[in-house]
Design a protein around this motif. Sequence first.
Motif, PDB file in Angstrom:
ATOM      1  N   ALA A   1      -0.617 -21.895 -49.787  1.00  0.00           N
ATOM      2  CA  ALA A   1      -0.012 -20.578 -49.978  1.00  0.00           C
ATOM      3  C   ALA A   1       1.503 -20.700 -49.932  1.00  0.00           C
ATOM      4  CB  ALA A   1      -0.493 -19.619 -48.889  1.00  0.00           C
ATOM      5  N   ALA A   2       2.165 -19.942 -50.774  1.00  0.00           N
ATOM      6  CA  ALA A   2       3.629 -19.937 -50.757  1.00  0.00           C
ATOM      7  C   ALA A   2       4.116 -19.375 -49.426  1.00  0.00           C
ATOM      8  CB  ALA A   2       4.162 -19.079 -51.898  1.00  0.00           C
ATOM      9  N   PRO A   3       5.205 -19.886 -48.895  1.00  0.00           N
ATOM     10  CA  PRO A   3       5.727 -19.334 -47.637  1.00  0.00           C
ATOM     11  C   PRO A   3       6.200 -17.905 -47.827  1.00  0.00           C
ATOM     12  CG  PRO A   3       7.303 -20.845 -48.620  1.00  0.00           C
ATOM     13  CD  PRO A   3       6.044 -20.966 -49.426  1.00  0.00           C
ATOM     14  N   ALA A   4       6.359 -17.205 -46.734  1.00  0.00           N
ATOM     15  CA  ALA A   4       6.819 -15.821 -46.799  1.00  0.00           C
ATOM     16  C   ALA A   4       8.190 -15.745 -47.454  1.00  0.00           C
ATOM     17  CB  ALA A   4       6.882 -15.221 -45.391  1.00  0.00           C
ATOM     18  N   GLU A   5       8.363 -14.767 -48.336  1.00  0.00           N
ATOM     19  CA  GLU A   5       9.670 -14.583 -48.946  1.00  0.00           C
ATOM     20  C   GLU A   5      10.661 -14.130 -47.887  1.00  0.00           C
ATOM     21  OE1 GLU A   5       9.721 -10.058 -50.599  1.00  0.00           O
ATOM     22  OE2 GLU A   5       8.531 -11.484 -51.772  1.00  0.00           O
ATOM     23  N   PRO A   6      11.928 -14.494 -48.025  1.00  0.00           N
ATOM     24  CA  PRO A   6      12.911 -14.108 -47.009  1.00  0.00           C
ATOM     25  C   PRO A   6      12.973 -12.594 -46.822  1.00  0.00           C
ATOM     26  CG  PRO A   6      13.829 -15.729 -48.521  1.00  0.00           C
ATOM     27  CD  PRO A   6      12.525 -15.278 -49.121  1.00  0.00           C
ATOM     28  N   GLY A   7      13.186 -12.185 -45.618  1.00  0.00           N
ATOM     29  CA  GLY A   7      13.298 -10.765 -45.322  1.00  0.00           C
ATOM     30  C   GLY A   7      14.206 -10.538 -44.128  1.00  0.00           C
ATOM     31  N   GLU A   8      14.431  -9.293 -43.817  1.00  0.00           N
ATOM     32  CA  GLU A   8      15.291  -8.965 -42.685  1.00  0.00           C
ATOM     33  C   GLU A   8      14.599  -9.300 -41.373  1.00  0.00           C
ATOM     34  OE1 GLU A   8      16.660  -4.949 -42.833  1.00  0.00           O
ATOM     35  OE2 GLU A   8      16.754  -4.933 -45.010  1.00  0.00           O
ATOM     36  N   ALA A   9      15.375  -9.622 -40.372  1.00  0.00           N
ATOM     37  CA  ALA A   9      14.842  -9.858 -39.038  1.00  0.00           C
ATOM     38  C   ALA A   9      14.406  -8.537 -38.410  1.00  0.00           C
ATOM     39  CB  ALA A   9      15.891 -10.546 -38.170  1.00  0.00           C
ATOM     40  N   ALA A  10      13.466  -8.611 -37.477  1.00  0.00           N
ATOM     41  CA  ALA A  10      13.014  -7.406 -36.783  1.00  0.00           C
ATOM     42  C   ALA A  10      14.176  -6.752 -36.041  1.00  0.00           C
ATOM     43  CB  ALA A  10      11.905  -7.774 -35.804  1.00  0.00           C
ATOM     44  N   ASP A  11      14.390  -5.480 -36.318  1.00  0.00           N
ATOM     45  CA  ASP A  11      15.529  -4.748 -35.759  1.00  0.00           C
ATOM     46  C   ASP A  11      15.031  -3.741 -34.729  1.00  0.00           C
ATOM     47  OD1 ASP A  11      17.751  -3.212 -35.196  1.00  0.00           O
ATOM     48  OD2 ASP A  11      18.282  -2.816 -37.285  1.00  0.00           O
ATOM     49  N   PRO A  12      15.491  -3.829 -33.472  1.00  0.00           N
ATOM     50  CA  PRO A  12      15.039  -2.870 -32.456  1.00  0.00           C
ATOM     51  C   PRO A  12      15.364  -1.427 -32.799  1.00  0.00           C
ATOM     52  CG  PRO A  12      16.881  -4.208 -31.649  1.00  0.00           C
ATOM     53  CD  PRO A  12      16.423  -4.828 -32.924  1.00  0.00           C
ATOM     54  N   LYS A  13      16.324  -1.207 -33.696  1.00  0.00           N
ATOM     55  CA  LYS A  13      16.638   0.163 -34.104  1.00  0.00           C
ATOM     56  C   LYS A  13      15.551   0.759 -34.986  1.00  0.00           C
ATOM     57  CE  LYS A  13      21.653  -0.571 -33.932  1.00  0.00           C
ATOM     58  NZ  LYS A  13      22.919  -0.597 -34.711  1.00  0.00           N
ATOM     59  N   ARG A  14      14.683  -0.087 -35.537  1.00  0.00           N
ATOM     60  CA  ARG A  14      13.600   0.377 -36.405  1.00  0.00           C
ATOM     61  C   ARG A  14      12.248   0.166 -35.727  1.00  0.00           C
ATOM     62  NH1 ARG A  14      13.183   3.298 -40.553  1.00  0.00           N
ATOM     63  NH2 ARG A  14      12.124   1.836 -41.933  1.00  0.00           N
ATOM     64  N   GLU A  15      12.253   0.290 -34.402  1.00  0.00           N
ATOM     65  CA  GLU A  15      11.011   0.096 -33.644  1.00  0.00           C
ATOM     66  C   GLU A  15      10.229   1.395 -33.555  1.00  0.00           C
ATOM     67  OE1 GLU A  15      11.251  -2.471 -30.244  1.00  0.00           O
ATOM     68  OE2 GLU A  15       9.938  -1.144 -29.075  1.00  0.00           O
ATOM     69  N   PHE A  16       8.916   1.291 -33.760  1.00  0.00           N
ATOM     70  CA  PHE A  16       8.025   2.448 -33.681  1.00  0.00           C
ATOM     71  C   PHE A  16       7.912   2.873 -32.225  1.00  0.00           C
ATOM     72  CE2 PHE A  16       3.671   4.352 -33.689  1.00  0.00           C
ATOM     73  CZ  PHE A  16       3.886   5.321 -34.659  1.00  0.00           C
ATOM     74  N   PRO A  17       8.260   4.111 -31.911  1.00  0.00           N
ATOM     75  CA  PRO A  17       8.246   4.517 -30.505  1.00  0.00           C
ATOM     76  C   PRO A  17       6.845   4.904 -30.029  1.00  0.00           C
ATOM     77  CG  PRO A  17       8.968   6.346 -31.851  1.00  0.00           C
ATOM     78  CD  PRO A  17       8.761   5.189 -32.796  1.00  0.00           C
ATOM     79  N   TYR A  18       6.566   4.616 -28.775  1.00  0.00           N
ATOM     80  CA  TYR A  18       5.352   5.158 -28.180  1.00  0.00           C
ATOM     81  C   TYR A  18       5.695   6.475 -27.514  1.00  0.00           C
ATOM     82  CZ  TYR A  18       1.527   6.175 -25.087  1.00  0.00           C
ATOM     83  OH  TYR A  18       0.508   6.829 -24.449  1.00  0.00           O
ATOM     84  N   ILE A  19       5.010   7.546 -27.931  1.00  0.00           N
ATOM     85  CA  ILE A  19       5.241   8.878 -27.374  1.00  0.00           C
ATOM     86  C   ILE A  19       3.911   9.391 -26.843  1.00  0.00           C
ATOM     87  CG2 ILE A  19       6.053  11.226 -27.822  1.00  0.00           C
ATOM     88  CD1 ILE A  19       7.595  10.106 -30.229  1.00  0.00           C
ATOM     89  N   GLU A  20       3.840   9.563 -25.548  1.00  0.00           N
ATOM     90  CA  GLU A  20       2.614  10.013 -24.893  1.00  0.00           C
ATOM     91  C   GLU A  20       2.083  11.280 -25.545  1.00  0.00           C
ATOM     92  OE1 GLU A  20      -0.424   9.555 -22.141  1.00  0.00           O
ATOM     93  OE2 GLU A  20       1.392   8.321 -22.053  1.00  0.00           O
ATOM     94  N   GLY A  21       0.807  11.239 -25.942  1.00  0.00           N
ATOM     95  CA  GLY A  21       0.159  12.407 -26.526  1.00  0.00           C
ATOM     96  C   GLY A  21       0.459  12.627 -27.997  1.00  0.00           C
ATOM     97  N   VAL A  22       1.320  11.814 -28.574  1.00  0.00           N
ATOM     98  CA  VAL A  22       1.680  11.966 -29.990  1.00  0.00           C
ATOM     99  C   VAL A  22       1.238  10.748 -30.791  1.00  0.00           C
ATOM    100  CG1 VAL A  22       3.564  12.286 -31.636  1.00  0.00           C
ATOM    101  CG2 VAL A  22       3.615  13.474 -29.434  1.00  0.00           C
ATOM    102  N   THR A  23       1.731   9.581 -30.431  1.00  0.00           N
ATOM    103  CA  THR A  23       1.336   8.361 -31.126  1.00  0.00           C
ATOM    104  C   THR A  23       0.040   7.821 -30.511  1.00  0.00           C
ATOM    105  OG1 THR A  23       2.824   7.139 -29.666  1.00  0.00           O
ATOM    106  CG2 THR A  23       3.652   7.724 -31.834  1.00  0.00           C
ATOM    107  N   PRO A  24      -0.754   7.055 -31.279  1.00  0.00           N
ATOM    108  CA  PRO A  24      -2.021   6.533 -30.746  1.00  0.00           C
ATOM    109  C   PRO A  24      -1.822   5.792 -29.437  1.00  0.00           C
ATOM    110  CG  PRO A  24      -1.908   6.172 -33.116  1.00  0.00           C
ATOM    111  CD  PRO A  24      -0.560   6.691 -32.697  1.00  0.00           C
ATOM    112  N   ALA A  25      -2.753   5.985 -28.507  1.00  0.00           N
ATOM    113  CA  ALA A  25      -2.607   5.433 -27.158  1.00  0.00           C
ATOM    114  C   ALA A  25      -2.443   3.918 -27.174  1.00  0.00           C
ATOM    115  CB  ALA A  25      -3.802   5.839 -26.304  1.00  0.00           C
ATOM    116  N   PHE A  26      -3.183   3.230 -28.029  1.00  0.00           N
ATOM    117  CA  PHE A  26      -3.153   1.770 -28.001  1.00  0.00           C
ATOM    118  C   PHE A  26      -1.795   1.191 -28.391  1.00  0.00           C
ATOM    119  CE2 PHE A  26      -3.653   2.126 -32.555  1.00  0.00           C
ATOM    120  CZ  PHE A  26      -3.094   0.952 -33.062  1.00  0.00           C
TER     121      PHE A  26
END
Length: 263
Positions: free
Chosen positions: A116-141
């Motif tokens: 398989a071809a390696p992953a194409e280059p992309g941006e590094a994981a940015d903490p500013k684009r992190e999915f927040p966990y919000i009690e009672g709103v986002t899935p518990a897991f």
Amino acid sequence: MIYSDLLAGLQRTDAGWSIALGDDWLQGRTAFGGLQSSMCVRALRDLVPPHLPLRTLQTTFIAPVPAGTVHLRAQVLRTGGSTVHAEARIVDGDQTLCLVVAVFGRSRSSAVSVAAAPAEPGEAADPKREFPYIEGVTPAFTRHFVMRWTRGGFPFQGSAEPYTRIHVRHREPQPMDETHLIALADTVPSPGLSILRKPVMASSMTWTLELFDQRTDFAAEAFWRMDTEVTAGADGYLGQSAQMWTPDGRLAALSRQSVVVFG
């Protein structure tokens, strides 16, 4: 409870297996789908030799699996010269809630070898684009995972494309095995939800996962990348595919899901 400790609680019983599931691992009113598959694989590992790698996993999510004591049954369907076909079910009495068919197979020589071809280059994981966990709103897991978007939008933000690139990892540092890879591969939400502008219910019906690179000896804080795309959708049903990449850019798994969207 962290993922490793949860799965370590799977116990053999006279009727099969059981495990105590807390509501922090729910996705709506049912257990997180990746966890359902992982529990079944962990039960199958009591029946299948540990030296045989898991090659493919087919899961059908039939009915909700609630928190509490979860019961499983498992059996080997066939043992061949190089592969073992096995089946596991999450059950409530005589009702099957989740069905998993897994194929374990030893390595063997072949004239066919397609890297398989390696992953194409992309941006590094940015903490500013992190999915927040919000009690009672986002899935518990989701409290147990870190998800950072580098392409596409968060769910229900009206993204222009049904595609996401998300870097994921377990939030709590822990030793990893094949069940951790299964969980990571099912963590990210459907890109179909990203193109919507208001919250609706959605649920996976079937999931197929093919594993190619099962190395798990990466740093606990290392991110795995999920590139996911809705390839077609009509009448409330979506077909989506995904590629999962190791932290060093190798193809770890291919995923295919059928998802129903209620709205």
